[in-house]
Write an enzyme that holds these catalytic residues in place. Structure first.
Site, PDB file in Angstrom:
ATOM      1  N   SER A 159       0.771  -1.269   0.046  1.00 48.73           N
ATOM      2  CA  SER A 159      -0.072   0.042   0.143  1.00 48.73           C
ATOM      3  C   SER A 159       0.780   1.199   0.033  1.00 48.73           C
ATOM      4  O   SER A 159       1.942   1.148   0.387  1.00 48.73           O
ATOM      5  CB  SER A 159      -0.902  -0.039   1.423  1.00 48.73           C
ATOM      6  OG  SER A 159      -1.466   1.451   1.600  1.00 48.73           O
ATOM      7  N   TYR A 172      -2.140  -0.459  10.265  1.00 46.44           N
ATOM      8  CA  TYR A 172      -2.068  -0.743   8.847  1.00 46.44           C
ATOM      9  C   TYR A 172      -0.889  -0.290   8.226  1.00 46.44           C
ATOM     10  O   TYR A 172      -0.262  -1.056   7.242  1.00 46.44           O
ATOM     11  CB  TYR A 172      -3.319  -0.086   8.229  1.00 46.44           C
ATOM     12  CG  TYR A 172      -3.588  -0.626   6.873  1.00 46.44           C
ATOM     13  CD1 TYR A 172      -3.960  -1.716   6.675  1.00 46.44           C
ATOM     14  CD2 TYR A 172      -3.499   0.323   5.873  1.00 46.44           C
ATOM     15  CE1 TYR A 172      -4.268  -2.177   5.196  1.00 46.44           C
ATOM     16  CE2 TYR A 172      -3.811   0.109   4.505  1.00 46.44           C
ATOM     17  CZ  TYR A 172      -4.105  -1.234   4.325  1.00 46.44           C
ATOM     18  OH  TYR A 172      -4.442  -1.433   2.884  1.00 46.44           O
TER      19      TYR A 172
HETATM   20  P1  NAD Z   1     -11.684  -5.923   0.505  1.00 51.58           P
HETATM   21  O1  NAD Z   1     -12.239  -5.898   1.897  1.00 51.58           O
HETATM   22  O2  NAD Z   1     -12.833  -5.518  -0.744  1.00 51.58           O
HETATM   23  O3  NAD Z   1     -11.327  -7.461   0.137  1.00 51.58           O
HETATM   24  C1  NAD Z   1     -10.657  -7.991   1.186  1.00 51.58           C
HETATM   25  C2  NAD Z   1     -11.005  -9.729   1.072  1.00 51.58           C
HETATM   26  O4  NAD Z   1     -10.150 -10.474   2.064  1.00 51.58           O
HETATM   27  C3  NAD Z   1     -12.727  -9.827   1.769  1.00 51.58           C
HETATM   28  O5  NAD Z   1     -13.259 -10.440   0.582  1.00 51.58           O
HETATM   29  C4  NAD Z   1     -12.326 -10.461   2.986  1.00 51.58           C
HETATM   30  O6  NAD Z   1     -13.656 -11.397   2.963  1.00 51.58           O
HETATM   31  C5  NAD Z   1     -11.079 -11.218   2.695  1.00 51.58           C
HETATM   32  N1  NAD Z   1     -10.572 -11.619   4.073  1.00 51.58           N
HETATM   33  C6  NAD Z   1     -10.351 -10.904   5.198  1.00 51.58           C
HETATM   34  N2  NAD Z   1      -9.790 -11.793   6.065  1.00 51.58           N
HETATM   35  C7  NAD Z   1      -9.568 -12.763   5.568  1.00 51.58           C
HETATM   36  C8  NAD Z   1      -8.721 -13.851   6.099  1.00 51.58           C
HETATM   37  N3  NAD Z   1      -8.404 -13.934   7.196  1.00 51.58           N
HETATM   38  N4  NAD Z   1      -8.641 -14.865   5.254  1.00 51.58           N
HETATM   39  C9  NAD Z   1      -9.167 -14.879   3.922  1.00 51.58           C
HETATM   40  N5  NAD Z   1      -9.590 -13.857   3.329  1.00 51.58           N
HETATM   41  C10 NAD Z   1      -9.869 -12.732   4.383  1.00 51.58           C
HETATM   42  O7  NAD Z   1     -10.468  -5.056   0.175  1.00 51.58           O
HETATM   43  P2  NAD Z   1      -9.837  -4.619  -0.977  1.00 51.58           P
HETATM   44  O8  NAD Z   1      -9.901  -3.174  -0.992  1.00 51.58           O
HETATM   45  O9  NAD Z   1      -9.898  -5.408  -2.174  1.00 51.58           O
HETATM   46  O10 NAD Z   1      -8.199  -4.984  -0.678  1.00 51.58           O
HETATM   47  C11 NAD Z   1      -7.546  -6.054  -1.142  1.00 51.58           C
HETATM   48  C12 NAD Z   1      -6.103  -5.798  -0.643  1.00 51.58           C
HETATM   49  O11 NAD Z   1      -5.646  -4.686  -1.298  1.00 51.58           O
HETATM   50  C13 NAD Z   1      -5.880  -5.720   0.916  1.00 51.58           C
HETATM   51  O12 NAD Z   1      -4.690  -6.237   1.185  1.00 51.58           O
HETATM   52  C14 NAD Z   1      -5.683  -4.229   0.997  1.00 51.58           C
HETATM   53  O13 NAD Z   1      -5.038  -4.098   2.158  1.00 51.58           O
HETATM   54  C15 NAD Z   1      -5.045  -3.963  -0.210  1.00 51.58           C
HETATM   55  N6  NAD Z   1      -5.281  -2.290  -0.358  1.00 51.58           N
HETATM   56  C16 NAD Z   1      -6.364  -1.743  -0.654  1.00 51.58           C
HETATM   57  C17 NAD Z   1      -6.517  -0.492  -0.901  1.00 51.58           C
HETATM   58  C18 NAD Z   1      -7.653   0.154  -1.380  1.00 51.58           C
HETATM   59  O14 NAD Z   1      -7.861   1.575  -1.295  1.00 51.58           O
HETATM   60  N7  NAD Z   1      -8.884  -0.397  -1.280  1.00 51.58           N
HETATM   61  C19 NAD Z   1      -5.287   0.292  -1.118  1.00 51.58           C
HETATM   62  C20 NAD Z   1      -3.940  -0.147  -0.940  1.00 51.58           C
HETATM   63  C21 NAD Z   1      -3.982  -1.617  -0.710  1.00 51.58           C
END
Ligand code: NAD
Length: 275
Positions: A159, A172
């Site tokens: 991130s 985070y």
């Molecule tokens: P999201 O919440 O839509 O998806 C995350 C998924 O992970 C969910 O479906 C959830 O059920 C699953 N999950 C949670 N805990 C879990 C576990 N213990 N075991 C298995 N699955 C589990 O989030 P997203 O925005 O799609 O994020 C995906 C990745 O990208 C994450 O690592 C997040 O930190 C990273 N990220 C997101 C952003 C953003 O702006 N959305 C920015 C930078 C990084």
């Protein structure tokens, strides 16, 4: 060449998009998520579009659950070539109420108000585990299939917080810094067995995780949401599709001499000093 790709957290917003894009390249996709229904829905969408996929329940924090998922993936799709460690996120217990500590905050008795001194170690632990341990354990389980094969790689999701921490979310930010650091460590460690390890560092994507932090109930931007846009030279949030081309590149032979890198996909956020 068709590969077997496992994506964790692929029931979620970003990694479901990556799962579908990888399926369109002809790869066989294992959609892993804590929520079976979400995983199955994404697999269903892939199959409906003519691809090959299975939805599998897996908790990235439990090795036994991951081993069970691997048995299923191996039975149905074969040995794993590529792992995308997508599960991750933040937790309110690892988040302060205000960006800066003011003396008056110490007297604030509003229900739920949290300064640095109120942060709960359980919340911090949850966030570190989900993002860091949740990247390490799936790699221990699935990368074993990759040893001795050609064209295998691991893609982690870091991130923007990993470069410069964002206010309010120390857990985070620290956990994602650990993911970037681990990406480099593992790239070196795996270099002699031919497994490449890279990461994406997405900027700001409006998803369910951060919707209440960035938007009000009427859809307008919160102060923090507006601050992010002001700090992003391209003046917009990312959309999941912005991550596709870098993912395909890092998972393909086109990047066969690339390992240990973290690609920022952030509309210029990390390049801009704000002045
Ligand atoms: P999201 O919440 O839509 O998806 C995350 C998924 O992970 C969910 O479906 C959830 O059920 C699953 N999950 C949670 N805990 C879990 C576990 N213990 N075991 C298995 N699955 C589990 O989030 P997203 O925005 O799609 O994020 C995906 C990745 O990208 C994450 O690592 C997040 O930190 C990273 N990220 C997101 C952003 C953003 O702006 N959305 C920015 C930078 C990084």
């Amino acid at each position: 060449m068709s590969k077997v790709v496992v994506l964790t957290g692929a029931g979620g917003v970003l990694c479901s998009t990556l799962a579908k894009a990888l399926a369109e390249q002809g790869h066989k996709i294992a959609v892993l998520d804590l929520k079976l229904e979400a995983a199955e829905q994404v697999a269903q969408d892939i199959k409906a579009a003519g691809g090959t996929a299975i939805g599998v329940v897996a908790n990235v924090l439990e090795k036994a659950s991951l081993e069970e998922a691997k048995t299923k993936v191996n039975e149905v799709l074969g040995p794993v070539d590529i792992l995308v460690n997508g599960a991750g996120g933040n937790h309110p217990l690892g988040t302060t109420s205000n960006p800066f500590l003011e003396e008056a905050d110490l007297e604030n008795t509003t229900e739920g108000f949290k300064t640095f001194f109120d942060l709960d170690s359980k919340g911090i632990e949850f966030v570190f585990n989900l993002n860091f341990i949740g990247t390490l354990l799936p790699t221990q389980v699935f990368a074993k299939d990759m040893i001795g094969k050609k064209g295998c790689s691991v893609l982690n999701i870091s991130s923007m917080n990993a470069y410069t921490p964002l206010t309010k979310i120390p857990a985070y930010s620290g956990a994602k810094a650990a993911v970037s650091n681990f990406t480099q460590w593992l790239a070196v460690h795996f270099s002699k067995v031919g497994i490449r390890v890279n990461a994406l560092a997405p900027g700001f994507f409006l998803t369910e995780q951060n919707r209440t932090l960035l938007t009000n109930s009427d859809g307008s931007l919160t102060q923090r949401g507006q601050q992010i846009i002001d700090q992003t030279p391209m003046s917009r949030y990312g959309v999941p599709e912005d991550l596709i081309s870098s993912t395909l590149y890092l998972c393909d032979e086109a990047s066969s001499f690339v390992t240990g890198i973290v690609i920022p996909i952030d509309g210029g956020f990390s390049a801009y000093s704000g002045v």
